[in-house]
Design an enzyme around this catalytic site. Structure first.
Site, short mmCIF file in Angstrom:
data_model
loop_
_atom_site.label_atom_id
_atom_site.label_comp_id
_atom_site.label_asym_id
_atom_site.label_seq_id
_atom_site.Cartn_x
_atom_site.Cartn_y
_atom_site.Cartn_z
N TRP A 335 -8.16 8.34 -0.50
CA TRP A 335 -8.81 8.82 0.72
C TRP A 335 -10.12 8.05 0.98
CZ3 TRP A 335 -5.88 11.65 -2.53
CH2 TRP A 335 -4.90 12.47 -1.97
N HIS A 430 -3.02 19.67 6.86
CA HIS A 430 -2.52 19.34 5.53
C HIS A 430 -1.01 19.50 5.55
CE1 HIS A 430 -2.15 18.63 1.36
NE2 HIS A 430 -1.97 19.88 0.99
N ASP A 453 3.62 21.76 -3.08
CA ASP A 453 2.67 20.74 -2.59
C ASP A 453 2.50 19.67 -3.65
OD1 ASP A 453 0.69 19.32 -1.35
OD2 ASP A 453 -0.62 21.03 -0.99
N TYR A 616 -9.65 13.55 7.35
CA TYR A 616 -8.81 14.68 7.72
C TYR A 616 -8.76 15.75 6.63
CZ TYR A 616 -4.82 13.69 4.69
OH TYR A 616 -4.00 13.54 3.59
#
Length: 784
Positions: A335, A430, A453, A616
């Site tokens: 990220w 997400h 996830d 984000y």
């Protein structure tokens, strides 16, 4: 008497911990080995019934180390020679020779257009491998040395999977011949007996271990002599079975099975709740090499083969293996904004290249992924193995770091955020997964969709993974039910609590936002490219009595169980509104702030506004504009304040999703009521326009025109297009170079379709100054 063993080459191990040694390489080869000091009869008896006649001083190991599968060249199948025995009299020798039954060949009937693959819904997988689903019969044909006679001949099959197959663990299966097949058992029945050929119908239980099986056929006489074993040169791949009612992944809706198991193309959603963007993703679970890559991931995990019968175990392990944190899994998360030594997460539009690269490099993690890439890849692997799955996007998704089940914002005495305490965050969006299965390990009513996830956020039992968590349990606030239900609950339904530091360094709750988290939870609709809103599956209607009960139920099991003991009154509200689809990239960003006085008395406040560039994930890069706005309200008055962010102030500041967060805070002078609001928005980027040219026919060249207009009044540097279409053309890059400000680029692609039916051509633009630019064209390919 001959026996069988698995030979392991190499000595290093890999565990689920950083710093472990390189992975073991395993050859699944069959070797013949003499059993010294053992008579023929006892050896035969021990082979036929190992549980009843164990060799002394032998040890059974359940190996759970991580391994990599190495495909070993298979020698031509040959019957196993018999051990030397005392020569009988001539008459007895002749009789034994006449009774001997050899297997000359085994045909697994694995053609894509054959009965097995069609009936098991595996005809879409590439190639002619034997791919079947558990809990369902399949057929094989044997060619023998002489006609099979049940009066004089005996036969059974052996299936073995894993490193050290064991009968008691379900990894070594002995399949007897029976007269009638019964459900939920490993059995085989002769359904055709013609000359030297027989056809067997083989049944498997719906709880069978999935994975790669080796097959052997053992024949003997009814007198217990002349035992011969034939090793098949081809393996059998067993998958989960959503079509079988006894399988825990059973799904009773055929349209949903087509969508969540058989559809190899989907849609992923991103952006903000008021500006939902969608992109096409090629799951490609039937593509050449993907099934092998998925089995490789299972083998590389630390799960023993005996655990591969339970989809809860499989999903939990895959949740960990799709990310590279602590186990050298598939994808490296990044990220940072710097993807120079890999592929930008926004540039991927398919799981195929990722999984094939991971497999071909023998388990080297692929760079780079973010949540939608982790989710898309997880969907591919789950569907490939037969577990119904979908990618799910949650907007305003909370990241709870302290298991409080609240999203906490800490302010000092002067209402300034305390950065080092504000570890909780709210992501613009997400993406995770839902997978479908029964949950016999949970109380009744918690089967169906389960949240899983693969994006590495928080550890679960020491490993970066999450789920499967029952969506029904999340909806009702039953966060004490495994696995990781509290974390997912906080993502979709936590309240945002504002805390202010007192002069004695304690903190007081000063404000609570009850609708700040978990909006527009989205997935692709069944049978179309429409967006389906599934928020109602994850939470009751916002603000309803049921929803409040769920929140308070969940909070009792968190680290701040008393947070809801002090209700707060309020009569002034602040809200941010957006016109149309919201601000566009390259222009000034304009929003409206609506302030309402709901009391019969005048109110006065000063709103402090701050806008910051944001990843984000909810991590702020830094504020780019701050201002104060005094507001005076008459009784029951509403005021609209125009708010503008000029292009010049954000043009050189944006990151990944071009997202920003506007934070408003203030205190009402008359009542000391705290006003607080955080709104995220993104600057919309243009789409790539793809126009097919010519007729789409298998084997005939056609073209497609891809058009892009730069929305910025500045040059884009090093633009790359990525183009891919399953059944149309392989994924590849086209280096475009620099694109001037506000200029248009047109690219024409030439390709030859290889698969019939509706296909999708997908393209994306990879550029540091502009991301999330992509397009899709629907192309119907006809036969010759």
């Amino acid at each position: 008497m001959p026996g069988e063993r698995l030979t392991v080459r190499g000595t290093s191990d890999v565990g689920r911990f950083p710093g472990a040694a390189p992975p073991t390489r395993v050859e699944l080869s069959i070797q013949q080995e003499d059993k010294e000091g053992e008579g023929g009869c006892r050896s035969w008896f021990r082979k036929m019934c190992p549980c009843c006649c164990k060799r002394q001083n032998s040890t059974s190991y359940d190996v759970t180390d991580k391994v990599e599968m190495v495909k070993v060249p298979t020698p031509a199948p040959t019957p196993t020679p018999e051990p030397t025995k005392p020569k009988p009299e001539n008459g007895e020798a002749k009789e034994m020779e006449e009774m001997k039954l050899l297997v000359h060949s085994v045909d697994l009937l694995s053609s894509k257009k054959g009965q097995n693959r069609q009936e098991h819904h595996t005809d879409m997988y590439h190639g002619d491998k034997m791919i079947i689903r558990r809990g369902q019969t399949f057929q094989i044909e044997l060619e023998l040395s002489r006609p099979f006679n049940s009066e004089t001949h005996k036969m059974h099959l052996d299936l073995k999977t894993g490193l050290l197959p064991v009968v008691s663990k379900g990894t070594h299966v002995i399949i007897p011949l029976v007269d009638h097949l019964e459900d939920e058992r490993w059995e085989a029945k002769i359904v055709e007996n013609t000359g030297n050929k027989i056809k067997l119908s083989v049944n498997s239980p719906a709880s069978a271990v999935i994975g790669l099986y080796g097959l052997t056929v053992t024949t003997s006489s009814t007198k217990g002599q002349a035992t011969i074993t034939y090793n098949s040169s081809k393996n059998i791949i067993m998958l989960f079975n959503p079509w079988c009612e006894e399988d825990t992944v059973f799904m009773d809706n055929e349209e949903e099975r087509k969508e969540y198991v058989l559809n190899d193309i989907g849609r992923l959603y991103y952006g903000t709740e008021k500006q939902i963007g969608a992109r096409t993703w090629n799951f490609g679970q039937f593509h050449d090499g993907i099934l092998e890559a998925c089995l490789f991931i299972l083998e590389k995990s630390d799960m023993p083969a005996s655990g591969r019968g339970d989809p809860v175990n499989v999903v939990r392990v895959l949740s960990a293996m799709i990310n590279a944190q602590d186990d050298l899994g598939v994808l490296v998360g990044n990220w940072s904004g710097d993807y120079s030594d890999g592929v930008s997460p926004a540039a991927w539009s398919s799981s195929v290249e990722i999984l094939k690269k991971y497999h071909s490099t023998e388990g080297t993690p692929v760079s780079y992924g973010q949540c939608w890439v982790f989710s898309g890849t997880t969907t591919t692997v789950l569907r490939c193995l037969g577990i119904p799955a979908r990618s799910v996007t949650n907007f305003q998704s909370a990241h709870d770091t302290d298991v409080s089940l609240t999203t906490d914002v800490y302010l000092d005495e002067n209402m300034v955020p305390i950065d080092y305490l504000n570890s909780d965050s709210v992501w613009n969006f997400h993406v995770w997964n839902d997978c479908w299965m029964a949950r016999p390990d949970l109380p009744p009513g918690h089967g169906g969709w389960q949240a899983v996830d693969s994006t590495p956020q928080e550890t679960s039992q020491g490993t970066f993974r999450c789920g499967p968590a029952s969506v029904n349990a999340i909806r009702s606030g039953q966060v004490y039910l495994k696995h990781d239900t509290p974390f997912v609950f906080a993502e979709v339904n936590s309240d945002k609590i504002y805390w202010q530091r007192n002069f004695d360094s304690t903190f007081s709750q000063i404000y609570s936002e009850k609708k700040a988290v978990g909006h527009c939870i989205s997935t692709k609709a069944v049978g179309s490219d429409d967006r389906a809103d599934i928020t109602h599956l994850y939470k009751h209607h916002e603000g309803s009595e049921e929803e409040r009960i769920a929140v308070e139920t969940a909070s009792r099991y968190g680290s701040k169980p008393d947070v809801y003991s002090s209700p707060i009154s309020e009569d002034v509200s602040v809200e941010v509104k957006m016109e149309g689809e919201g601000p566009k990239m390259g222009a000034d960003a304009k929003l409206k702030i609506l302030v309402k006085n709901q009391s019969s008395q005048p109110r006065k406040t000063t709103l402090h506004s701050q806008v910051a560039v944001m990843y984000y994930t909810g991590v702020l890069k830094g504020a780019i504009k701050k201002e104060q706005m005094p507001v005076e309200l008459s009784p029951h008055e509403e005021k609209i304040i125009e708010w503008v962010l000029p292009y010049q102030q954000y043009q050189n500041q944006l990151v990944d999703q071009a997202a920003l967060m506007l934070t408003l805070s203030g205190r009402v002078t008359e009542t000391q009521q705290v006003l607080a609001n955080q709104t995220t928005f993104r600057l919309r980027t243009p789409d790539l326009t793809i126009t097919p040219l010519g007729d789409a026919v298998i084997g005939k060249e056609m073209a497609a025109k891809i058009t892009f207009t730069n929305p910025l009044p500045r040059m884009l540097k090093g633009v790359i297009f990525r183009v891919e279409g399953l059944g149309l053309q392989k994924g590849h890059e086209v280096v475009v170079g620099d694109v001037g400000g506000l200029s248009t680029v047109t690219l024409t692609e030439h390709f030859i379709p290889t698969q019939p039916g509706p296909r999708k051509l997908v393209a994306s633009l990879d550029c540091k100054q502009l991301t999330q630019v992509h397009g899709v064209a629907d192309i119907i390919v006809h036969e010759h």
